[in-house]
Design an enzyme around this catalytic site. Structure first.
Site, PDB file in Angstrom:
ATOM      1  N   HIS A 109      44.855  33.979  44.207  1.00 59.15           N
ATOM      2  CA  HIS A 109      45.056  33.968  42.772  1.00 59.15           C
ATOM      3  C   HIS A 109      45.228  32.429  42.304  1.00 59.15           C
ATOM      4  O   HIS A 109      44.734  31.998  41.432  1.00 59.15           O
ATOM      5  CB  HIS A 109      46.467  34.657  42.460  1.00 59.15           C
ATOM      6  CG  HIS A 109      47.133  34.640  41.060  1.00 59.15           C
ATOM      7  ND1 HIS A 109      48.401  34.862  40.719  1.00 59.15           N
ATOM      8  CD2 HIS A 109      46.266  34.560  39.870  1.00 59.15           C
ATOM      9  CE1 HIS A 109      48.216  34.479  39.399  1.00 59.15           C
ATOM     10  NE2 HIS A 109      47.021  34.668  39.047  1.00 59.15           N
ATOM     11  N   HIS A 149      43.158  29.729  39.186  1.00 60.08           N
ATOM     12  CA  HIS A 149      43.844  28.841  38.368  1.00 60.08           C
ATOM     13  C   HIS A 149      43.533  27.161  38.565  1.00 60.08           C
ATOM     14  O   HIS A 149      42.965  26.610  37.751  1.00 60.08           O
ATOM     15  CB  HIS A 149      45.217  28.928  38.472  1.00 60.08           C
ATOM     16  CG  HIS A 149      45.904  30.288  37.800  1.00 60.08           C
ATOM     17  ND1 HIS A 149      46.753  29.874  36.632  1.00 60.08           N
ATOM     18  CD2 HIS A 149      45.973  31.416  38.265  1.00 60.08           C
ATOM     19  CE1 HIS A 149      46.770  31.197  36.361  1.00 60.08           C
ATOM     20  NE2 HIS A 149      46.590  32.223  37.262  1.00 60.08           N
ATOM     21  N   HIS A 207      39.669  36.694  38.049  1.00 60.01           N
ATOM     22  CA  HIS A 207      41.368  36.474  37.636  1.00 60.01           C
ATOM     23  C   HIS A 207      41.699  37.988  37.372  1.00 60.01           C
ATOM     24  O   HIS A 207      42.867  38.223  37.787  1.00 60.01           O
ATOM     25  CB  HIS A 207      41.534  35.353  36.697  1.00 60.01           C
ATOM     26  CG  HIS A 207      43.071  35.214  36.247  1.00 60.01           C
ATOM     27  ND1 HIS A 207      43.639  35.719  34.990  1.00 60.01           N
ATOM     28  CD2 HIS A 207      43.894  34.588  37.167  1.00 60.01           C
ATOM     29  CE1 HIS A 207      44.896  35.567  35.104  1.00 60.01           C
ATOM     30  NE2 HIS A 207      44.890  34.965  36.227  1.00 60.01           N
ATOM     31  N   ASN A 238      45.065  39.588  39.242  1.00 58.54           N
ATOM     32  CA  ASN A 238      46.361  39.174  38.661  1.00 58.54           C
ATOM     33  C   ASN A 238      46.930  40.442  37.940  1.00 58.54           C
ATOM     34  O   ASN A 238      48.070  40.731  38.356  1.00 58.54           O
ATOM     35  CB  ASN A 238      45.946  38.188  37.521  1.00 58.54           C
ATOM     36  CG  ASN A 238      47.186  37.943  36.731  1.00 58.54           C
ATOM     37  OD1 ASN A 238      47.962  37.413  36.962  1.00 58.54           O
ATOM     38  ND2 ASN A 238      47.236  38.592  35.444  1.00 58.54           N
ATOM     39  N   ILE A 252      47.436  33.821  31.923  1.00 59.91           N
ATOM     40  CA  ILE A 252      48.798  34.029  32.020  1.00 59.91           C
ATOM     41  C   ILE A 252      48.637  33.912  33.424  1.00 59.91           C
ATOM     42  O   ILE A 252      47.679  33.932  34.298  1.00 59.91           O
ATOM     43  CB  ILE A 252      49.037  35.504  31.831  1.00 59.91           C
ATOM     44  CG1 ILE A 252      50.548  35.739  31.960  1.00 59.91           C
ATOM     45  CG2 ILE A 252      48.112  36.432  32.370  1.00 59.91           C
ATOM     46  CD1 ILE A 252      51.517  34.989  31.055  1.00 59.91           C
TER      47      ILE A 252
END
Length: 857
Positions: free
Chosen positions: A518, A523, A709, A713, A857
Site C-alpha cells: 500500500h 503512495h 491502489h 486500499n 485517501i
C-alpha cells in the site's frame, strides 16, 4: 487553433467560476483540552459576501496566441474586471459562484490562447474556470483552471492560464512559447529556502522528516533516500530548517508544505476524511490512551464475542472523552456514538454472513487471491524454498518444510509432480522481516518470520498445507534460523495452535500490506512522477492532460501520512508489528522495486502466477484460473492500456516526434535520475525512445494510481475491520507444551488468541484509521471519468476517452456476472463476500468497490 479573427472592438462575453476560501476552509484541529475542531467553517471569513469580488479586486487580461508584441510574446488585451453575479448556472458545482465578465478585443490581436489574472484582495480564492462565449468562427473557449489565486504582490510574475488546447512543444503557437516556458520555470523554483503556503513550486527531497531527533535519540529515524542502505523514492521538498541535533533531518511542523494546488480545492468529504485521519492520530489517540490509563475499560478483549461487540454496543468511554470526540462531523460518522457514551464501529463485511467463516483454511487461503493483499502469493518453483538473504551474514535459511509434511494432502501427487503441474504456492514473509526480528522481538512484540505453502486443489481452491515459523538462531545470525513447522488441524488444542500459526502469518501480511503493497508501492512511488510531470510538462502538453487526473490529492494525503501515520510515534508505529522500523523496512524492500514489473501482466509472470501465451485474451494464461484480483485486474489493465495507446498515438505521429519532445525527455530524465534517483543506474528503465515505451510507462502510472491502489486500499476495513481476521501485531510466542500459556490455550483458546494478537487500544486506533481509509469521498472521480468535461478541446481525444468509459462499464457488468458464478469458489469464499474491489464505479462511503482515478485517501 482557436477560433477565427474577431471584429474590431468586439466584446467577448465570459463567465468566471470560482470558490471563496471560506467555503473550502476546514478549521485546524485545536488542542486536546478543547473541542476537536468545528468542521467546515462556512461563515465568518474575510470574504463574507460575493460582492467583495465586484469592482476592481480581481482583473483578467486576455493573451493572443497568434499576434506577438515586440518581445515575441502574445499580445495582451486590456485589464478587465468581474461585473456581476450569475445567480443560476446549471453547471455550477457545490460551493461554486459564477460572475459575468466582458472583454474588449480587436481583430488586430488575433486568436485567444491564454489569460492573466490578478487578485488585489488580501484573501485568496479558488479559480475553477473561465469560459468565453460566442467567439466568431469558434463558439466557446474553455479555460480549466482549478487553482488558488493569492494576492498578486506575493508573486514576481502574473498568474497565467491556457485555453484547453493540446500542443506538443514543437506545435505551440509562437506567441505562446515564452509563456509556456516561463510558467514551467515558475513551477520548478530555484531549490532554495523554505516554501511558503501560497507557492506552487514542485521540487524533490529525501524522507528526512519522519523522526524528531530533537526529542531524543529514541525519536530519531534514519534518512530514507539518497543512500545505499535505505534507498527510497523522493517526496516533495518543503525546505524546512534542519533539526538541532541532526543536520540531515528536517524539523517537523503541524503543517506540511504542498504546492498550493495540490491541497484540496474542492468541496470534498475527503476534506473531512483526511481531517478525520489527522484528528484520530493527534487527538483521539491520546484521549483513548487516557481512558485506558484510567482503567475505565479493560485492556484486553475477553472473548471473540466482545470483539463483535464493537459493532453493536461499542466500547464504553468516559463522558468527557466522548464529548471531545463527538462534535467533529467525520468522527461522529466514523464512531456512530448515537448519543450513547460508547464508540461504535460498522460491522465489517467479512462477518456480515458468518461470524466464524474467517477461521476456515479455505478463507485464509482465498484472501491471498481476493483479499486486501492479493499480489504477493507466488507459484513455488523449487523445493524446499530458499532464502535470498546473504548466507555470509545470516547463515542457511532454507525452509525446514519437508516433502513428508506435504505429500499426505497433495491429492495423490508427489511434491515434484505438484511443482511441475504448478499446483504448489508460497506466501513468503521470511526474508523482509528476518534481519529485523531480533530487534522487533526485543520489544513488547513477539513475532516470527513465516512461510506458508499452499496447494491448488482439484476444485480450484487453495489449501494451506504447512506453516513455518522461524526465529533468528539463539547462537547468532550466522547459525541460520530456528524453525518450527505447523500442520493443519481441526480439533483439540492442535486446531487452536494452527489458528495461532495462521495469525502469525497474517500479522506479517498485514505489515507488509500496509508498508509495502500500500504505502510504498502506490503512495510513495507515485509522488516523484507527480513532481516530475509538473516541473517539465506544460498543462497544454498531451501527456500532462493524460496523467494529471491520476495525481489528484496524492501529495496531500502523502504529506498527511508523513505528519501523522508513518512518522515517529504515528499510527503505524503504534499499531503495527514493525513498529519504529516500519518505513525503514519498506526502504529495504524498495531495493527490489522494478518499475516495469508494476505492469500487472509482468507482475503475474514474475510471481509465476501466469505464463506468456499469445492465444489467451491478455497474452498470458493464469496458473490459477479463479484468481479474482488477477482476472478482474487484467480486464482493467487492458482497458487502460488501450486508452493510453489510442491517446498517445493521436499526438506522436512517429517515434522521432517523441524523441524530439524536449519537455517529455526532460521529465523522464529527471524522474529517473532524481525522482527515483537511487535506482537511476538500473538497466530496466524505459529509455523513452519509442511510443510503445511511453504507452507502457503511462499505463503503469495510471494502473498504479487507480486500480492497484483501489485493490489494496478499499478492502482494508471490510477485511481488517475484524481484528481477529487481520491482526496487526503479535505479543507472545507460540505456547510450548507444559507451559501455563499452553494450558490456557487448551482451556480457553479464544482468550489465548486475543492475548497474542493486537490488544484493545491498538485495535480501536487501527479500526478508526482503516475505516476512514476505506471510504470514498462524495465527489470522488472514478476511472473513466473527468472532473471537467472540457478537459481538452480535442474531439478525437474526447471520443477515445468515451470509448474507455464504455469499455469500463462493460467490464463492470462482466465482473458482476463472475461473482454470480457458483463454480468460481474463490470469488465469494466461505465468508460469502463477492470480490468487488475492482468494479470501477462506486457510491460514497464504505462500499468495498470503486476505482478512483488517483490515490486520494
Amino acid at each position: 487553433m482557436l477560433g477565427g479573427l474577431l471584429h474590431r472592438g468586439h466584446k467577448i462575453k465570459g463567465t468566471v467560476v470560482l470558490m471563496r476560501k471560506n467555503v473550502l476552509h476546514v478549521n485546524s484541529v485545536t488542542s486536546v483540552g478543547g473541542i476537536i475542531g468545528q468542521g467546515l467553517d462556512l461563515v465568518g471569513s474575510t470574504l463574507d459576501t460575493l460582492t467583495a469580488f465586484l469592482g476592481r479586486p480581481v482583473s483578467l487580461q486576455l493573451i493572443s496566441a497568434t499576434k506577438a508584441d515586440a518581445n515575441g510574446k502574445g499580445k495582451l488585451g486590456k485589464a478587465t474586471f468581474l461585473e456581476g453575479i450569475i445567480t443560476s448556472l446549471p453547471t455550477l458545482g457545490a460551493g461554486q459562484s459564477a460572475f459575468k465578465i466582458n472583454f474588449e478585443w480587436d481583430d488586430g490581436s488575433g486568436i485567444l490562447g491564454a489569460f492573466y489574472i490578478k487578485n488585489f484582495m488580501q484573501t485568496e480564492f479558488f479559480l475553477v474556470s473561465l469560459t468565453l462565449e460566442d467567439i466568431p468562427n469558434h463558439g466557446s473557449i474553455h479555460f480549466v483552471c482549478n487553482s488558488w489565486i493569492y494576492n498578486a504582490k506575493l508573486f514576481k510574475s502574473d498568474r497565467i492560464f491556457f485555453a484547453n488546447q493540446t500542443y506538443l512543444p514543437s506545435e505551440t503557437p509562437a506567441p505562446l512559447v515564452k509563456y509556456r516556458e516561463e510558467e514551467l520555470h515558475n513551477l520548478r523554483g530555484d531549490g532554495t529556502g523554505e516554501r511558503k503556503e501560497w507557492e506552487r513550486v514542485y521540487d524533490y527531497d529525501v524522507y528526512n522528516d519522519l523522526g524528531d531527533p530533537d526529542k531524543g535519540e529514541n525519536h530519531a529515524r534514519p534518512v530514507l533516500g539518497g543512500n545505499d542502505t535505505f534507498p527510497y523514492p523522493r517526496r516533495g521538498r518543503t525546505g524546512r530548517k534542519p533539526t538541532r541535533k541532526d543536520p540531515n533531518s528536517e524539523s517537523r511542523s503541524n503543517d506540511v508544505y504542498l504546492p498550493r494546488d495540490e491541497a484540496f480545492g474542492h468541496l470534498k468529504s475527503s476534506d473531512f476524511l483526511t481531517y478525520g485521519l489527522k484528528s484520530v492520530s493527534q487527538n483521539v489517540l491520546p484521549l483513548l490512551q487516557s481512558a485506558f490509563d484510567l482503567n475505565f475499560t479493560p485492556r484486553e478483549f475477553d472473548s471473540f464475542d466482545e470483539v463483535h461487540g464493537l459493532y453493536s454496543g461499542g466500547i464504553k468511554l468516559p463522558t468527557d472523552i466522548i464529548s471531545k470526540i463527538s462534535p467533529l462531523p467525520v468522527l461522529k460518522e466514523i464512531f456512530r456514538t448515537d448519543g450513547e457514551q460508547a464508540l461504535k464501529f460498522p460491522p465489517p463485511k467479512v462477518i456480515q454472513v458468518s461470524k466464524s467463516a474467517w477461521m476456515t483454511d479455505e478463507e485464509f487461503a482465498r484472501e491471498m487471491l481476493a483479499g486486501v493483499n492479493p499480489n504477493l502469493i507466488r507459484c513455488l518453483k523449487e523445493f524446499p524454498p530458499r532464502s535470498k538473504l546473504d548466507s555470509q551474514v545470516y547463515g542457511d535459511h532454507t525452509s525446514q518444510i519437508t516433502k513428508e509434511h506435504l505429500e499426505p494432502n497433495l491429492e495423490g501427487l508427489t511434491v515434484d509432480e505438484a511443482i511441475q503441474n504448478k499446483r504448489l504456492f508460497l506466501l513468503g514473509h521470511h526474508d523482509p522481516i528476518m534481519p529485523y526480528l531480533r530487534r522487533i522481538n526485543a520489544t513488547s512484540t513477539k513475532a516470527y518470520a513465516t512461510r506458508t505453502i499452499l496447494f491448488l486443489k482439484n476444485d480450484g481452491t487453495l489449501r494451506p498445507l504447512a506453516i513455518e515459523l522461524s526465529l533468528p538462531h539463539p547462537q547468532g545470525d550466522q547459525s541460520g534460523a530456528f524453525s518450527q513447522v505447523f500442520l493443519p488441524a481441526d480439533e483439540g488444542v492442535e486446531s487452536s495452535i494452527w489458528l495461532l500459526a495462521k495469525a502469525y502469518v497474517v500479522v506479517n501480511d498485514s505489515c507488509y500490506h500496509q508498508l509495502v503493497s500500500h504505502w510504498l508501492n502506490t503512495h510513495a512511488v507515485v509522488e516523484p512522477f507527480i513532481i516530475a510531470t509538473n516541473r517539465h510538462l506544460s498543462v497544454v502538453h498531451p501527456i500532462y492532460k493524460l496523467l494529471h487526473p491520476h495525481y489528484r490529492d496524492t501529495m496531500n494525503i502523502n504529506g498527511l501520512a508523513r505528519l501523522s501515520l508513518v512518522n515517529d510515534g504515528g499510527v503505524i508505529e503504534q499499531t503495527f508489528l514493525w513498529g519504529r522500523y516500519s518505513v525503514e523496512m519498506s526502504a529495504v524492500v524498495y531495493k527490489d522495486w522494478v518499475f516495469t514489473d508494476q505492469a500487472l501482466p509482468a507482475d503475474l509472470i514474475k510471481r509465476g502466477m501466469a505464463i506468456e501465451d499469445p492465444s489467451c485474451p491478455h497474452g498470458i494464461r493464469l496458473v490459477i484460473e479463479d484468481y479474482p484480483y488477477a482476472v478482474d485486474g487484467l480486464e482493467i489493465w487492458d482497458a487502460i492500456k488501450t486508452w493510453v495507446h489510442e491517446y498517445v498515438f493521436l499526438y506522436y505521429k512517429s517515434d522521432d516526434t517523441l524523441r524530439e519532445d524536449p519537455e517529455l525527455q526532460a521529465c523522464w530524465k529527471e524522474l529517473v535520475e532524481v525522482g527515483h534517483g537511487d535506482k537511476k543506474n538500473e538497466p530496466w528503465w524505459p529509455k523513452m525512445q519509442t511510443r510503445e515505451e511511453l504507452v507502457e510507462a503511462c499505463a503503469i502510472i495510471i494502473w498504479t494510481a487507480s486500480a492497484l491502489h483501489a485493490a489494496v486500499n478499499f478492502g482494508q476495513y471490510p477485511y481488517g475491520g475484524l481484528i481477529l481476521n487481520r491482526p496487526t501485531l503479535s505479543r507472545r510466542f507460540m505456547p510450548e507444551k507444559g507451559s501455563a500459556e499452553y494450558e490456557e490455550l487448551r482451556k480457553n483458546p479464544q482468550k489465548a488468541y486475543l492475548k497474542t494478537i493486537t490488544p484493545k487500544f491498538q485495535t480501536l486506533i487501527d479500526l478508526s484509521v482503516i475505516e476512514i481509509l476505506s471510504r470514498h469521498a462524495s465527489d470522488e472521480v472514478y476511472l473513466g471519468e473527468r472532473d471537467n468535461p472540457n478537459w481538452t478541446s480535442d474531439t478525437r481525444a474526447l471520443e477515445a476517452f468515451k470509448r474507455f468509459g464504455n469499455k469500463l462499464a462493460q467490464i463492470e457488468n462482466k465482473l458482476s456476472e463472475r461473482n454470480n458464478d457458483e463454480k468460481l469458489r474463490n470469488r465469494c469464499g466461505p465468508v460469502q463476500m463477492p470480490y468487488t474491489l475492482l468494479l470501477p464505479s462506486s457510491k460514497e462511503g464504505l462500499t468495498f468497490r470503486g476505482i478512483p482515478n488517483s490515490i486520494s485517501i
